[in-house]
Design a protein around this motif. Structure first.
Motif, PDB file in Angstrom:
ATOM      1  N   THR A  82       0.824  -1.201   0.000  1.00 42.87           N
ATOM      2  CA  THR A  82       0.000   0.000   0.000  1.00 42.87           C
ATOM      3  C   THR A  82       0.860   1.253   0.000  1.00 42.87           C
ATOM      4  O   THR A  82       1.846   1.338   0.739  1.00 42.87           O
ATOM      5  CB  THR A  82      -0.922   0.022   1.246  1.00 42.87           C
ATOM      6  N   VAL A  83       0.482   2.220  -0.851  1.00 42.21           N
ATOM      7  CA  VAL A  83       1.061   3.566  -0.813  1.00 42.21           C
ATOM      8  C   VAL A  83       0.006   4.474  -0.190  1.00 42.21           C
ATOM      9  O   VAL A  83      -1.075   4.657  -0.742  1.00 42.21           O
ATOM     10  CB  VAL A  83       1.427   4.069  -2.222  1.00 42.21           C
ATOM     11  N   PHE A  84       0.330   5.028   0.985  1.00 46.37           N
ATOM     12  CA  PHE A  84      -0.644   5.799   1.743  1.00 46.37           C
ATOM     13  C   PHE A  84      -0.676   7.261   1.301  1.00 46.37           C
ATOM     14  O   PHE A  84       0.247   7.756   0.657  1.00 46.37           O
ATOM     15  CB  PHE A  84      -0.337   5.716   3.239  1.00 46.37           C
ATOM     16  N   GLN A  85      -1.742   7.937   1.700  1.00 44.40           N
ATOM     17  CA  GLN A  85      -1.937   9.337   1.331  1.00 44.40           C
ATOM     18  C   GLN A  85      -0.784  10.206   1.818  1.00 44.40           C
ATOM     19  O   GLN A  85      -0.338  11.118   1.129  1.00 44.40           O
ATOM     20  CB  GLN A  85      -3.265   9.829   1.911  1.00 44.40           C
ATOM     21  N   ASP A  86      -0.272   9.939   3.031  1.00 48.67           N
ATOM     22  CA  ASP A  86       0.828  10.738   3.571  1.00 48.67           C
ATOM     23  C   ASP A  86       2.186  10.074   3.342  1.00 48.67           C
ATOM     24  O   ASP A  86       3.197  10.510   3.890  1.00 48.67           O
ATOM     25  CB  ASP A  86       0.614  10.984   5.065  1.00 48.67           C
ATOM     26  N   TYR A  87       2.190   8.991   2.516  1.00 45.23           N
ATOM     27  CA  TYR A  87       3.381   8.234   2.109  1.00 45.23           C
ATOM     28  C   TYR A  87       3.990   7.393   3.226  1.00 45.23           C
ATOM     29  O   TYR A  87       4.630   6.388   2.954  1.00 45.23           O
ATOM     30  CB  TYR A  87       4.465   9.145   1.518  1.00 45.23           C
ATOM     31  N   ALA A  88       3.818   7.783   4.516  1.00 45.99           N
ATOM     32  CA  ALA A  88       4.278   7.010   5.667  1.00 45.99           C
ATOM     33  C   ALA A  88       5.762   6.646   5.563  1.00 45.99           C
ATOM     34  O   ALA A  88       6.178   5.544   5.912  1.00 45.99           O
ATOM     35  CB  ALA A  88       3.434   5.740   5.820  1.00 45.99           C
ATOM     36  N   LEU A  89       6.586   7.591   5.104  1.00 47.53           N
ATOM     37  CA  LEU A  89       8.030   7.364   5.029  1.00 47.53           C
ATOM     38  C   LEU A  89       8.667   7.593   6.399  1.00 47.53           C
ATOM     39  O   LEU A  89       8.122   8.298   7.241  1.00 47.53           O
ATOM     40  CB  LEU A  89       8.654   8.306   3.998  1.00 47.53           C
ATOM     41  N   PHE A  90       9.828   6.987   6.588  1.00 45.91           N
ATOM     42  CA  PHE A  90      10.561   7.168   7.845  1.00 45.91           C
ATOM     43  C   PHE A  90      11.474   8.389   7.714  1.00 45.91           C
ATOM     44  O   PHE A  90      12.463   8.348   6.966  1.00 45.91           O
ATOM     45  CB  PHE A  90      11.392   5.928   8.175  1.00 45.91           C
ATOM     46  N   PRO A  91      11.187   9.482   8.409  1.00 50.03           N
ATOM     47  CA  PRO A  91      11.956  10.723   8.210  1.00 50.03           C
ATOM     48  C   PRO A  91      13.414  10.616   8.648  1.00 50.03           C
ATOM     49  O   PRO A  91      14.260  11.375   8.171  1.00 50.03           O
ATOM     50  CB  PRO A  91      11.195  11.751   9.057  1.00 50.03           C
ATOM     51  N   HIS A  92      13.709   9.673   9.563  1.00 50.33           N
ATOM     52  CA  HIS A  92      15.084   9.554  10.066  1.00 50.33           C
ATOM     53  C   HIS A  92      15.946   8.652   9.189  1.00 50.33           C
ATOM     54  O   HIS A  92      17.148   8.517   9.435  1.00 50.33           O
ATOM     55  CB  HIS A  92      15.067   9.005  11.495  1.00 50.33           C
ATOM     56  N   LEU A  93      15.336   8.038   8.142  1.00 51.69           N
ATOM     57  CA  LEU A  93      16.087   7.179   7.230  1.00 51.69           C
ATOM     58  C   LEU A  93      16.219   7.852   5.871  1.00 51.69           C
ATOM     59  O   LEU A  93      15.314   8.570   5.440  1.00 51.69           O
ATOM     60  CB  LEU A  93      15.389   5.827   7.057  1.00 51.69           C
ATOM     61  N   ASN A  94      17.348   7.608   5.178  1.00 58.12           N
ATOM     62  CA  ASN A  94      17.500   8.174   3.840  1.00 58.12           C
ATOM     63  C   ASN A  94      16.693   7.357   2.826  1.00 58.12           C
ATOM     64  O   ASN A  94      15.990   6.404   3.192  1.00 58.12           O
ATOM     65  CB  ASN A  94      18.979   8.271   3.446  1.00 58.12           C
ATOM     66  N   GLU A  97      17.467   3.506   2.701  1.00 57.05           N
ATOM     67  CA  GLU A  97      16.991   2.746   3.861  1.00 57.05           C
ATOM     68  C   GLU A  97      15.468   2.679   3.905  1.00 57.05           C
ATOM     69  O   GLU A  97      14.895   1.685   4.370  1.00 57.05           O
ATOM     70  CB  GLU A  97      17.549   3.348   5.155  1.00 57.05           C
ATOM     71  N   ASN A  98      14.789   3.714   3.434  1.00 62.22           N
ATOM     72  CA  ASN A  98      13.328   3.657   3.356  1.00 62.22           C
ATOM     73  C   ASN A  98      12.880   2.550   2.412  1.00 62.22           C
ATOM     74  O   ASN A  98      11.996   1.757   2.734  1.00 62.22           O
ATOM     75  CB  ASN A  98      12.763   5.003   2.893  1.00 62.22           C
ATOM     76  N   VAL A  99      13.502   2.503   1.236  1.00 60.77           N
ATOM     77  CA  VAL A  99      13.112   1.497   0.245  1.00 60.77           C
ATOM     78  C   VAL A  99      13.525   0.102   0.698  1.00 60.77           C
ATOM     79  O   VAL A  99      12.812  -0.882   0.468  1.00 60.77           O
ATOM     80  CB  VAL A  99      13.730   1.838  -1.127  1.00 60.77           C
TER      81      VAL A  99
END
Length: 361
Positions: A82-94, A97-99
């Protein structure tokens, strides 16, 4: 079940504290196509997405994935991402590392992780961004990171929950093209949730129009736009002129005090109907040459066309989209082809109300 069908809903109902948010819904999703769940807030589209993802279970009915009942299969065991509306990425990871996050959870070897992340970033045109911090990226770039994180796990279905809603208009349009092209390149099933009609029409192979927990109509964008099955769909998909009328006989309908040839048939003689004509199908002519005569009440310039609000002698309002300019107060004629008239049964037109419903669930 056809081998091309990847997801099937069979009489699925979802209730929250006795409130029905999805009401006896059945449909099929074929692999390799771009589907859109379209409707106003509270119609049930996000509920369908959450049911497919495994975040919630149906109250009644059965959900099949590749022919197997998945009602009780947990989210982490499903071949969907799922790709969420707010993307739900980890701000502390580049970006890397997110992918790579899901692959690390699977305890994959680092060399394999590097290869898969690089491939996913190539797919979304983010090569060279591996070490970029999330806070340094634009909204469109963050969306691509979220998509890369989803596709790196090689899902059979990608679920997208209004991922373009936070973008400005120009970027949103660009990302529509990018998402469509990405789906074609990946060859996997996309299920996209939106309340934006133009977005759905531009991107989809198939659209499901929802209202009050039910699917009102499904079909290709052209089917949905040209042949709405009821008043809600006609009103919700683009702009429409909807008038009461009478189907005199096959290929002959009466509305606005006149009889017109049309292409519809199969109605009872003198059956009450609703008539739909799209604003862009009305051509401005001189008063004498028009099939209808109207007076211009207001006019706005919309960039690519003028939008006129007019009234006929019976008090019916007519919305007209034209490249021709008219003067407020002027009497003009409106010409339209028989193919521009779409006739709906009154029972179909009144099947649902025009209410927007409650907040999305």
């Amino acid at each position: 079940m056809s081998k091309d069908v990847i997801i099937r809903f069979e009489h699925v109902t979802k209730q929250y504290d006795g409130l029905v948010v999805l009401d006896d819904v059945s449909f099929e999703i074929e692999r390799g196509k771009f589907y859109t769940l379209l409707g106003p807030s509270g119609c049930g589209k996000t509920t369908i997405l959450r049911l497919i993802a495994g975040f919630i279970e149906p109250t009644k009915g059965t959900i099949y994935f590749n022919g197997k009942n998945i009602n009780h299969v947990p989210a982490n065991k499903r071949q969907v991402n799922t790709v969420f509306q707010d993307y739900a990425l980890f701000p502390h990871l580049n970006v890397f590392e997110n992918v790579a996050f899901g692959l690390r959870v699977k305890k994959m070897k680092y060399a394999d992780i590097q290869e898969k992340v690089a491939e996913a970033l190539r797919f979304v045109n983010l090569e060279g961004y591996e070490h970029r911090e999330i806070r340094e990226m634009s909204g469109g770039q963050r969306q691509r990171v979220a998509i890369a994180r989803a596709i790196v796990n090689e899902p059979e279905v990608l679920l997208l929950d209004e991922p373009l809603s936070a973008l400005d208009l120009k970027l949103r349009t660009e990302m529509q093209y990018e998402l469509r092209e990405l789906q074609r390149r990946l060859g996997i099933t996309f299920i996209f949730v939106t309340h934006d009609q133009e977005e759905a029409l531009a991107m989809s192979d198939q659209i499901f129009v929802l209202h009050k927990g039910k699917i009102q109509q499904s079909g290709t964008p052209k089917d949905i736009y040209d042949e709405p099955v009821n008043r809600f769909v006609a009103d919700f998909i683009g702009e429409s002129n909807i008038l009461p009328g009478t189907m005199i006989a096959d290929f002959l309908v009466e509305f606005a005090g006149k009889r017109f040839e049309c292409v519809d048939q199969g109605f009872y003689p003198n059956e009450p109907v609703e008539v739909v004509i799209r604003p862009e199908d009305l051509e401005i002519t001189t008063r004498d040459q028009g099939k209808l005569q109207v007076r211009v009440d207001s006019q706005l310039f919309r960039g690519v066309h003028y939008e006129l609000c007019c009234y006929d002698q019976h008090g019916n309002e007519w919305l007209v989209h034209s490249t021709k300019k008219a003067e407020v107060g002027e009497e003009i004629g409106l010409y339209f082809e028989p193919e521009a008239i779409h006739v709906m049964r009154v029972s179909e037109a009144q099947e649902v109300s025009d209410g927007e419903g409650s907040d999305e669930t």
